[in-house]
Structure formats: structure tokens, C-alpha cells
Motif scaffolding. Structure first.
Motif, PDB file in Angstrom:
ATOM      1  N   LEU A 216      15.549 -24.760  18.296  1.00  7.83           N
ATOM      2  CA  LEU A 216      15.441 -24.347  16.900  1.00  7.83           C
ATOM      3  C   LEU A 216      15.579 -22.839  16.727  1.00  7.83           C
ATOM      4  O   LEU A 216      15.693 -22.349  15.604  1.00  7.83           O
ATOM      5  CB  LEU A 216      14.083 -24.777  16.317  1.00  7.83           C
ATOM      6  N   GLY A 217      15.534 -22.106  17.831  1.00  9.03           N
ATOM      7  CA  GLY A 217      15.458 -20.656  17.768  1.00  9.03           C
ATOM      8  C   GLY A 217      16.539 -19.995  16.941  1.00  9.03           C
ATOM      9  O   GLY A 217      16.273 -19.007  16.230  1.00  9.03           O
ATOM     10  N   ASP A 218      17.750 -20.509  16.996  1.00 14.73           N
ATOM     11  CA  ASP A 218      18.870 -19.880  16.289  1.00 14.73           C
ATOM     12  C   ASP A 218      18.734 -19.953  14.770  1.00 14.73           C
ATOM     13  O   ASP A 218      19.431 -19.235  14.047  1.00 14.73           O
ATOM     14  CB  ASP A 218      20.194 -20.524  16.707  1.00 14.73           C
ATOM     15  N   LEU A 219      17.841 -20.806  14.278  1.00 14.66           N
ATOM     16  CA  LEU A 219      17.680 -20.946  12.832  1.00 14.66           C
ATOM     17  C   LEU A 219      16.848 -19.808  12.236  1.00 14.66           C
ATOM     18  O   LEU A 219      16.916 -19.576  11.029  1.00 14.66           O
ATOM     19  CB  LEU A 219      17.005 -22.281  12.511  1.00 14.66           C
ATOM     20  N   PHE A 220      16.108 -19.099  13.078  1.00 12.67           N
ATOM     21  CA  PHE A 220      15.150 -18.120  12.584  1.00 12.67           C
ATOM     22  C   PHE A 220      15.714 -16.703  12.587  1.00 12.67           C
ATOM     23  O   PHE A 220      16.386 -16.287  13.527  1.00 12.67           O
ATOM     24  CB  PHE A 220      13.863 -18.170  13.413  1.00 12.67           C
ATOM     25  N   HIS A 221      15.398 -15.976  11.523  1.00 12.87           N
ATOM     26  CA  HIS A 221      15.779 -14.572  11.426  1.00 12.87           C
ATOM     27  C   HIS A 221      15.053 -13.744  12.468  1.00 12.87           C
ATOM     28  O   HIS A 221      15.592 -12.757  12.993  1.00 12.87           O
ATOM     29  CB  HIS A 221      15.434 -14.058  10.024  1.00 12.87           C
ATOM     30  N   ARG A 222      13.830 -14.152  12.800  1.00  8.98           N
ATOM     31  CA  ARG A 222      13.001 -13.402  13.730  1.00  8.98           C
ATOM     32  C   ARG A 222      12.021 -14.366  14.390  1.00  8.98           C
ATOM     33  O   ARG A 222      11.565 -15.321  13.754  1.00  8.98           O
ATOM     34  CB  ARG A 222      12.255 -12.299  12.969  1.00  8.98           C
ATOM     35  N   ILE A 223      11.668 -14.121  15.643  1.00  5.53           N
ATOM     36  CA  ILE A 223      10.677 -14.924  16.355  1.00  5.53           C
ATOM     37  C   ILE A 223       9.571 -13.989  16.828  1.00  5.53           C
ATOM     38  O   ILE A 223       9.835 -13.021  17.550  1.00  5.53           O
ATOM     39  CB  ILE A 223      11.297 -15.674  17.545  1.00  5.53           C
ATOM     40  N   GLU A 224       8.349 -14.262  16.395  1.00 10.15           N
ATOM     41  CA  GLU A 224       7.198 -13.439  16.753  1.00 10.15           C
ATOM     42  C   GLU A 224       6.198 -14.289  17.538  1.00 10.15           C
ATOM     43  O   GLU A 224       5.734 -15.314  17.052  1.00 10.15           O
ATOM     44  CB  GLU A 224       6.511 -12.889  15.491  1.00 10.15           C
ATOM     45  N   ILE A 225       5.874 -13.854  18.753  1.00 12.27           N
ATOM     46  CA  ILE A 225       4.845 -14.504  19.568  1.00 12.27           C
ATOM     47  C   ILE A 225       3.682 -13.527  19.665  1.00 12.27           C
ATOM     48  O   ILE A 225       3.830 -12.440  20.230  1.00 12.27           O
ATOM     49  CB  ILE A 225       5.379 -14.877  20.957  1.00 12.27           C
ATOM     50  N   VAL A 226       2.552 -13.889  19.086  1.00 12.40           N
ATOM     51  CA  VAL A 226       1.424 -12.971  18.968  1.00 12.40           C
ATOM     52  C   VAL A 226       0.230 -13.508  19.749  1.00 12.40           C
ATOM     53  O   VAL A 226       0.129 -14.703  20.038  1.00 12.40           O
ATOM     54  CB  VAL A 226       1.048 -12.753  17.492  1.00 12.40           C
ATOM     55  N   SER A 227      -0.695 -12.606  20.086  1.00 10.23           N
ATOM     56  CA  SER A 227      -1.890 -13.010  20.821  1.00 10.23           C
ATOM     57  C   SER A 227      -2.946 -13.600  19.904  1.00 10.23           C
ATOM     58  O   SER A 227      -3.785 -14.392  20.335  1.00 10.23           O
ATOM     59  CB  SER A 227      -2.472 -11.823  21.589  1.00 10.23           C
ATOM     60  N   GLU A 228      -2.935 -13.217  18.636  1.00  7.83           N
ATOM     61  CA  GLU A 228      -3.856 -13.756  17.641  1.00  7.83           C
ATOM     62  C   GLU A 228      -3.143 -13.787  16.296  1.00  7.83           C
ATOM     63  O   GLU A 228      -2.355 -12.904  15.984  1.00  7.83           O
ATOM     64  CB  GLU A 228      -5.117 -12.892  17.556  1.00  7.83           C
ATOM     65  N   LYS A 229      -3.434 -14.813  15.512  1.00 12.23           N
ATOM     66  CA  LYS A 229      -2.826 -14.912  14.187  1.00 12.23           C
ATOM     67  C   LYS A 229      -3.903 -14.622  13.156  1.00 12.23           C
ATOM     68  O   LYS A 229      -4.570 -15.519  12.647  1.00 12.23           O
ATOM     69  CB  LYS A 229      -2.205 -16.300  13.988  1.00 12.23           C
ATOM     70  N   ASP A 230      -4.072 -13.329  12.882  1.00 10.88           N
ATOM     71  CA  ASP A 230      -5.026 -12.889  11.880  1.00 10.88           C
ATOM     72  C   ASP A 230      -4.281 -12.062  10.837  1.00 10.88           C
ATOM     73  O   ASP A 230      -3.061 -11.894  10.900  1.00 10.88           O
ATOM     74  CB  ASP A 230      -6.171 -12.101  12.515  1.00 10.88           C
ATOM     75  N   ALA A 231      -5.020 -11.550   9.863  1.00 10.54           N
ATOM     76  CA  ALA A 231      -4.381 -10.802   8.780  1.00 10.54           C
ATOM     77  C   ALA A 231      -3.604  -9.602   9.307  1.00 10.54           C
ATOM     78  O   ALA A 231      -2.510  -9.295   8.815  1.00 10.54           O
ATOM     79  CB  ALA A 231      -5.434 -10.359   7.768  1.00 10.54           C
ATOM     80  N   ALA A 232      -4.153  -8.917  10.318  1.00  7.24           N
ATOM     81  CA  ALA A 232      -3.471  -7.742  10.876  1.00  7.24           C
ATOM     82  C   ALA A 232      -2.136  -8.120  11.504  1.00  7.24           C
ATOM     83  O   ALA A 232      -1.135  -7.407  11.353  1.00  7.24           O
ATOM     84  CB  ALA A 232      -4.363  -7.052  11.896  1.00  7.24           C
ATOM     85  N   ALA A 233      -2.091  -9.248  12.197  1.00  8.94           N
ATOM     86  CA  ALA A 233      -0.846  -9.688  12.833  1.00  8.94           C
ATOM     87  C   ALA A 233       0.209 -10.032  11.787  1.00  8.94           C
ATOM     88  O   ALA A 233       1.384  -9.654  11.924  1.00  8.94           O
ATOM     89  CB  ALA A 233      -1.110 -10.892  13.732  1.00  8.94           C
ATOM     90  N   TYR A 234      -0.211 -10.741  10.739  1.00  8.10           N
ATOM     91  CA  TYR A 234       0.748 -11.081   9.681  1.00  8.10           C
ATOM     92  C   TYR A 234       1.213  -9.835   8.942  1.00  8.10           C
ATOM     93  O   TYR A 234       2.398  -9.709   8.601  1.00  8.10           O
ATOM     94  CB  TYR A 234       0.127 -12.081   8.709  1.00  8.10           C
ATOM     95  N   ALA A 235       0.308  -8.904   8.684  1.00  8.33           N
ATOM     96  CA  ALA A 235       0.685  -7.672   8.001  1.00  8.33           C
ATOM     97  C   ALA A 235       1.719  -6.897   8.807  1.00  8.33           C
ATOM     98  O   ALA A 235       2.664  -6.324   8.240  1.00  8.33           O
ATOM     99  CB  ALA A 235      -0.552  -6.813   7.747  1.00  8.33           C
ATOM    100  N   HIS A 236       1.573  -6.910  10.132  1.00 10.49           N
ATOM    101  CA  HIS A 236       2.538  -6.224  10.993  1.00 10.49           C
ATOM    102  C   HIS A 236       3.916  -6.875  10.891  1.00 10.49           C
ATOM    103  O   HIS A 236       4.936  -6.184  10.764  1.00 10.49           O
ATOM    104  CB  HIS A 236       2.061  -6.248  12.440  1.00 10.49           C
ATOM    105  N   VAL A 237       3.956  -8.208  10.947  1.00  7.16           N
ATOM    106  CA  VAL A 237       5.233  -8.922  10.833  1.00  7.16           C
ATOM    107  C   VAL A 237       5.891  -8.634   9.493  1.00  7.16           C
ATOM    108  O   VAL A 237       7.110  -8.387   9.416  1.00  7.16           O
ATOM    109  CB  VAL A 237       5.025 -10.443  11.020  1.00  7.16           C
ATOM    110  N   LEU A 238       5.105  -8.641   8.431  1.00  6.04           N
ATOM    111  CA  LEU A 238       5.659  -8.398   7.093  1.00  6.04           C
ATOM    112  C   LEU A 238       6.202  -6.980   6.971  1.00  6.04           C
ATOM    113  O   LEU A 238       7.261  -6.765   6.366  1.00  6.04           O
ATOM    114  CB  LEU A 238       4.594  -8.663   6.030  1.00  6.04           C
ATOM    115  N   ARG A 239       5.516  -6.012   7.560  1.00  2.00           N
ATOM    116  CA  ARG A 239       6.042  -4.637   7.549  1.00  2.00           C
ATOM    117  C   ARG A 239       7.358  -4.563   8.294  1.00  2.00           C
ATOM    118  O   ARG A 239       8.312  -3.906   7.848  1.00  2.00           O
ATOM    119  CB  ARG A 239       5.027  -3.678   8.185  1.00  2.00           C
ATOM    120  N   GLU A 240       7.435  -5.223   9.452  1.00  2.00           N
ATOM    121  CA  GLU A 240       8.661  -5.227  10.243  1.00  2.00           C
ATOM    122  C   GLU A 240       9.817  -5.871   9.482  1.00  2.00           C
ATOM    123  O   GLU A 240      10.979  -5.485   9.660  1.00  2.00           O
ATOM    124  CB  GLU A 240       8.431  -5.959  11.569  1.00  2.00           C
TER     125      GLU A 240
END
Length: 237
Positions: free
Chosen positions: A139-163
Motif C-alpha cells: 500500500l506504500g505507494d498510495l501515500f504522500h508520506r509515511i511516518e513511523i513514530v515511537s508514540e502517537k500523541d499530540a506532539a507527534a501529530y503536530a510535527h507531522v502536520l508542520r512537515e
């Protein structure tokens, strides 16, 4: 407007928790040779050790395996045999090697959403294991970006959104965990599409968060994803 849609991996795109459940059942069978399972509170003690080890080992099969070894030694008072400890290592390897089986209809659902929105995969756990699962999923080719994170908290999502250059109000997350996939995104001002899986790890439960809000749409299976995202898009206008 809705600019970005995120997808969780484990138990949203592909089956995962079933393999961990099977490993825990085998762990309890092994430890049950040494102690009374009910009297020793084996399930609760393993869960407590896993919770305490997350900040050291992170999420995933490797952390589970090390926690099972620690718990088995503790619960049996050090009586567990080297052969049974070796079997616990084998359980971890089996989870790491499990086949990646997509949930019914998920490829079609992801393709439908990708045809109208930019999509990103946001999953957590062991980097090597998650990379392997993404690769096996095809499925990887369908995604604009792939993020593998150590924790899925607000800070992690905020970082992805900034990127990605996207405001939280223009982001929706599709996932099976209220704790990891929905609550942090809603806290940032985003949207959630909650698709419960039939089995959820106890540490992923979020009793303090209610899914029945204006910013969260609950669906039963992958067939409802595309329509739910379009509902979110209307609400986000």
C-alpha cells in the motif's frame, strides 16, 4: 477545507492484534505450568510490566518479548526453565514474521480517499517491523508520506502536520484506537474517523474520551471510510 487524511497501520489497514493475543495466550499456557494463573494474576502482572517498559523498549513485538521474559521470571520466582524462556523468544519472532493480511475492502477504501485527498500513513512501533509491514502490504505507494513514530500523541501529530504544511483543522485521522489515533488529533482541533477493531490491547483503551462528538465519525468497517471522509470534508468547510 480538508487537506490531508491520515491512516493508522495496525488493525486499521492490516490485522495485527490477533497475533499478539495468540502470543499472550501461549505465554499464559507456559507460565501456567508453574503457577495458578488466577491466583498469580498473570495477565495483570504482564500488562503492568509492559506498561512500565514502554518508555524503555517502545511498542511492538520486541518490547512484548522482553516484557514476557521479565514477567515469566518474576511470576515463577525464577523457576521458569531455559527451554521455556527460549520458547518465549520464539513467540516474539513469530509475531515479527506474521503475514500482512489487509482488512477486507481496505485497499479499495484507501484508493478512494487517495483519489480525492492527499493521504499519509502514521503508524507507531518498531521501525524495522513497521517498515516490513508497510512493504508487505503493497500500500506504500498510495501515500504522500509515511511516518513511523515511537508514540502517537499530540506532539507527534503536530510535527507531522508542520512537515506537511497543514493546519490541524484541515486534517482527519482514520484509525482503530481512540487513545492513539483519535483523541490526540481532536485535541489539536482535527477530525477523527474511528473504526474499532474486534480486539484492542488494554493499554490502547481510552476510557476518558468519548467518540460520539461532532469531530468524530464512527464506522463499522472499511466500506464506510470514503463516505465518512467526505462527511468530514463537509463539516470542515
Amino acid at each position: 477545507m480538508l487537506e490531508l487524511v491520515g491512516f493508522d497501520g495496525d488493525d486499521t489497514l492490516w490485522h495485527s492484534q490477533d497475533y499478539y493475543d495468540a502470543a499472550q495466550a501461549e505465554f499464559e499456557r507456559i507460565v501456567g505450568r508453574y503457577v495458578d494463573l488466577a491466583d498469580a494474576r498473570v495477565h495483570d502482572r504482564l500488562l503492568a510490566i509492559e506498561a512500565g517498559n514502554i518508555h524503555v523498549f517502545g511498542y511492538g513485538a520486541k518490547g512484548m518479548t522482553l516484557s514476557m521474559i521479565e514477567a515469566a521470571f518474576d511470576i515463577t520466582g525464577g523457576l521458569i526453565s531455559s527451554g521455556d524462556l527460549h520458547r518465549l523468544v520464539g513467540l516474539g519472532k513469530e509475531v515479527l514474521a506474521h503475514p500482512v493480511e489487509l482488512l477486507p475492502g481496505i485497499r479499495e477504501a484507501v484508493e478512494q480517499v487517495a483519489a480525492r485527498h492527499r493521504i499519509v500513513l502514521i503508524t507507531k512501533g518498531d521501525l524495522i517491523h513497521q517498515q516490513a509491514k508497510v512493504r508487505r502490504s503493497a500500500l506504500g505507494d498510495l501515500f504522500h508520506r509515511i511516518e513511523i513514530v515511537s508514540e502517537k500523541d499530540a506532539a507527534a501529530y503536530a510535527h507531522v502536520l508542520r512537515e506537511c504544511g497543514v493546519e490541524a483543522t484541515a486534517f482527519a485521522m482514520v484509525g482503530n484506537s481512540l487513545r492513539s489515533d483519535i483523541a490526540p488529533v481532536v485535541a489539536l482541533g482535527g477530525w477523527g474517523v474511528y473504526m474499532p477493531y474486534h480486539s484492542t490491547w488494554s493499554l490502547e483503551l481510552e476510557p476518558g474520551f468519548e467518540s460520539g462528538t461532532q469531530r468524530v465519525i464512527e464506522i463499522g468497517d472499511a466500506g464506510g471510510i470514503a463516505a465518512a471522509i467526505e462527511q468530514v470534508a463537509l463539516r470542515a468547510q
